[in-house]
Design a protein around this motif. Structure first.
Motif, short mmCIF file in Angstrom:
data_model
loop_
_atom_site.label_atom_id
_atom_site.label_comp_id
_atom_site.label_asym_id
_atom_site.label_seq_id
_atom_site.Cartn_x
_atom_site.Cartn_y
_atom_site.Cartn_z
N GLY A 55 0.81 -1.19 0.00
CA GLY A 55 0.00 0.00 0.00
C GLY A 55 0.86 1.25 0.00
N SER A 56 0.40 2.26 0.66
CA SER A 56 1.06 3.56 0.68
C SER A 56 2.28 3.59 1.57
CB SER A 56 0.08 4.63 1.13
OG SER A 56 -0.23 4.44 2.51
N GLY A 57 2.46 2.57 2.41
CA GLY A 57 3.59 2.55 3.33
C GLY A 57 3.35 3.30 4.62
N ALA A 58 2.17 3.86 4.79
CA ALA A 58 1.88 4.70 5.96
C ALA A 58 2.10 3.94 7.27
CB ALA A 58 0.46 5.24 5.89
N GLY A 59 1.62 2.72 7.37
CA GLY A 59 1.77 1.95 8.60
C GLY A 59 3.23 1.70 8.94
N GLY A 60 4.01 1.30 7.96
CA GLY A 60 5.43 1.06 8.18
C GLY A 60 6.18 2.31 8.56
N LEU A 61 5.84 3.43 7.93
CA LEU A 61 6.52 4.69 8.24
C LEU A 61 6.17 5.17 9.64
CD1 LEU A 61 6.11 6.35 4.75
CD2 LEU A 61 8.27 5.62 5.82
N VAL A 62 4.94 4.98 10.06
CA VAL A 62 4.56 5.34 11.44
C VAL A 62 5.33 4.45 12.42
CG1 VAL A 62 2.67 5.29 13.13
CG2 VAL A 62 2.31 6.32 10.88
N ILE A 80 2.73 -5.99 -4.14
CA ILE A 80 2.72 -6.57 -5.48
C ILE A 80 2.29 -5.54 -6.53
CG2 ILE A 80 0.35 -7.45 -5.40
CD1 ILE A 80 1.46 -10.01 -6.77
N ASN A 81 1.69 -4.47 -6.07
CA ASN A 81 1.14 -3.44 -6.95
C ASN A 81 2.18 -2.34 -7.19
OD1 ASN A 81 -0.26 -1.28 -8.06
ND2 ASN A 81 -2.12 -1.70 -6.91
N PRO A 82 2.67 -2.18 -8.43
CA PRO A 82 3.68 -1.16 -8.72
C PRO A 82 3.21 0.27 -8.37
CG PRO A 82 3.44 -2.66 -10.57
CD PRO A 82 2.35 -2.99 -9.61
N GLN A 83 1.95 0.55 -8.55
CA GLN A 83 1.43 1.88 -8.23
C GLN A 83 1.52 2.12 -6.72
OE1 GLN A 83 0.42 3.98 -10.72
NE2 GLN A 83 0.25 5.62 -9.23
N ALA A 84 1.19 1.11 -5.92
CA ALA A 84 1.30 1.25 -4.47
C ALA A 84 2.75 1.48 -4.06
CB ALA A 84 0.73 0.00 -3.80
N ALA A 124 15.24 8.15 4.07
CA ALA A 124 16.00 7.78 2.88
C ALA A 124 16.39 6.30 2.85
CB ALA A 124 17.25 8.64 2.79
N GLY A 125 16.49 5.64 3.99
CA GLY A 125 16.96 4.25 4.02
C GLY A 125 15.88 3.21 3.83
N VAL A 126 14.67 3.64 3.53
CA VAL A 126 13.57 2.70 3.36
C VAL A 126 13.71 1.97 2.02
CG1 VAL A 126 11.06 2.54 3.05
CG2 VAL A 126 12.00 4.04 4.80
N VAL A 127 13.51 0.65 2.04
CA VAL A 127 13.56 -0.17 0.83
C VAL A 127 12.13 -0.45 0.39
CG1 VAL A 127 14.22 -2.43 -0.09
CG2 VAL A 127 15.71 -1.25 1.55
N CYS A 128 11.84 -0.19 -0.87
CA CYS A 128 10.53 -0.52 -1.44
C CYS A 128 10.73 -1.70 -2.36
CB CYS A 128 9.95 0.68 -2.20
SG CYS A 128 9.48 2.04 -1.12
N GLU A 129 10.04 -2.79 -2.06
CA GLU A 129 10.27 -4.06 -2.74
C GLU A 129 9.00 -4.59 -3.40
OE1 GLU A 129 12.53 -6.87 -4.13
OE2 GLU A 129 13.44 -5.75 -2.47
N ARG A 188 -8.94 -6.68 -9.39
CA ARG A 188 -7.95 -5.60 -9.26
C ARG A 188 -7.11 -5.81 -8.01
NH1 ARG A 188 -12.45 -1.06 -10.16
NH2 ARG A 188 -13.51 -2.64 -8.90
N LEU A 189 -5.79 -5.68 -8.14
CA LEU A 189 -4.85 -5.96 -7.05
C LEU A 189 -5.14 -5.15 -5.79
CD1 LEU A 189 -1.44 -6.17 -8.93
CD2 LEU A 189 -2.78 -8.05 -7.98
N TYR A 190 -5.56 -3.91 -5.94
CA TYR A 190 -5.77 -3.06 -4.78
C TYR A 190 -7.10 -3.33 -4.07
CZ TYR A 190 -8.85 -0.33 -7.80
OH TYR A 190 -9.86 0.07 -8.65
N ARG A 191 -7.93 -4.19 -4.63
CA ARG A 191 -9.27 -4.38 -4.09
C ARG A 191 -9.62 -5.84 -3.78
NH1 ARG A 191 -14.23 -1.92 -3.62
NH2 ARG A 191 -16.01 -3.10 -4.33
#
Length: 178
Positions: A1-8, A26-30, A44-49, A77-80
């Motif tokens: 998703g947006s990464g909000a949970g991990g960033l918090v 799995i969703n490139p847009q996310a 800056a050190g966050v890895v997006c995989e 749809r992957l996001y839903r």
């Protein structure tokens, strides 16, 4: 998703330990949104995989935060779409794969939805055997008893009484740091 949970979570842990954060989807847009959010948060050190659940994330994992899709989407749809006839398959898979990959003392925090059919919580039914393993501690609760009521009009939900939002917190036995 947006990464909000991990960033918090990363911000909450700052100073206590030196965490490594991997935002996986799995969703490139996310992943694009997660990269933007990490940059805006000054991380800056966050890895997006790009990863199908945890497949591309290296072992071991100390903490998994997940808020997967949990609805049935005719367009898949992957996001839903949560997979399966009731949208629970992806959430069940996340529980299974997280328990396999968590480090000793590691934790899974999952926010998802479940269908209630004939009074039974289908997601809980499917994950309970995994949670009843020796040493596994968990808390499970219903956060919202009836969301997305309009979805019940779709044929995939013909036998469903309601869709509930639930939380699951699982801790694996042991301690990674002594």
């Amino acid at each position: 998703g947006s990464g909000a949970g991990g960033l918090v979570a990363l911000n909450l842990l700052a100073g206590a330990i030196t965490p490594q954060l991997t935002l996986a989807d799995i969703n490139p847009q996310a992943l694009l949104y997660a990269q933007v959010n990490a940059a805006l948060a000054g991380q800056a050190g966050v890895v997006c995989e790009n990863s199908d659940v945890l497949r591309s994330v290296p072992d071991p994992v100390d903490l998994v935060l997940a808020n997967p899709p949990y609805l049935v989407d005719p367009q898949a749809r992957l996001y839903r779409d949560g997979g399966g006839s009731h949208g629970c398959d992806l959430s069940v898979r996340i529980v299974r794969e997280s328990l396999e990959r968590l480090a000793p003392g590691g934790m899974l925090i999952l926010y998802t939805g479940t269908v209630i059919v004939a009074g039974e919580d289908i997601f809980l039914r499917d994950i309970l055997p995994m949670l009843q393993q020796p040493g596994i501690c968990y808390e499970y609760g219903e956060m919202d008893p009836d969301v997305f009521g309009e979805e019940l009009e779709h044929p995939a939900y013909a036998q469903v009484e309601r869709i509930a939002v639930v939380s699951l917190v699982v801790q694996k036995p042991g301690s990674r740091h002594g």
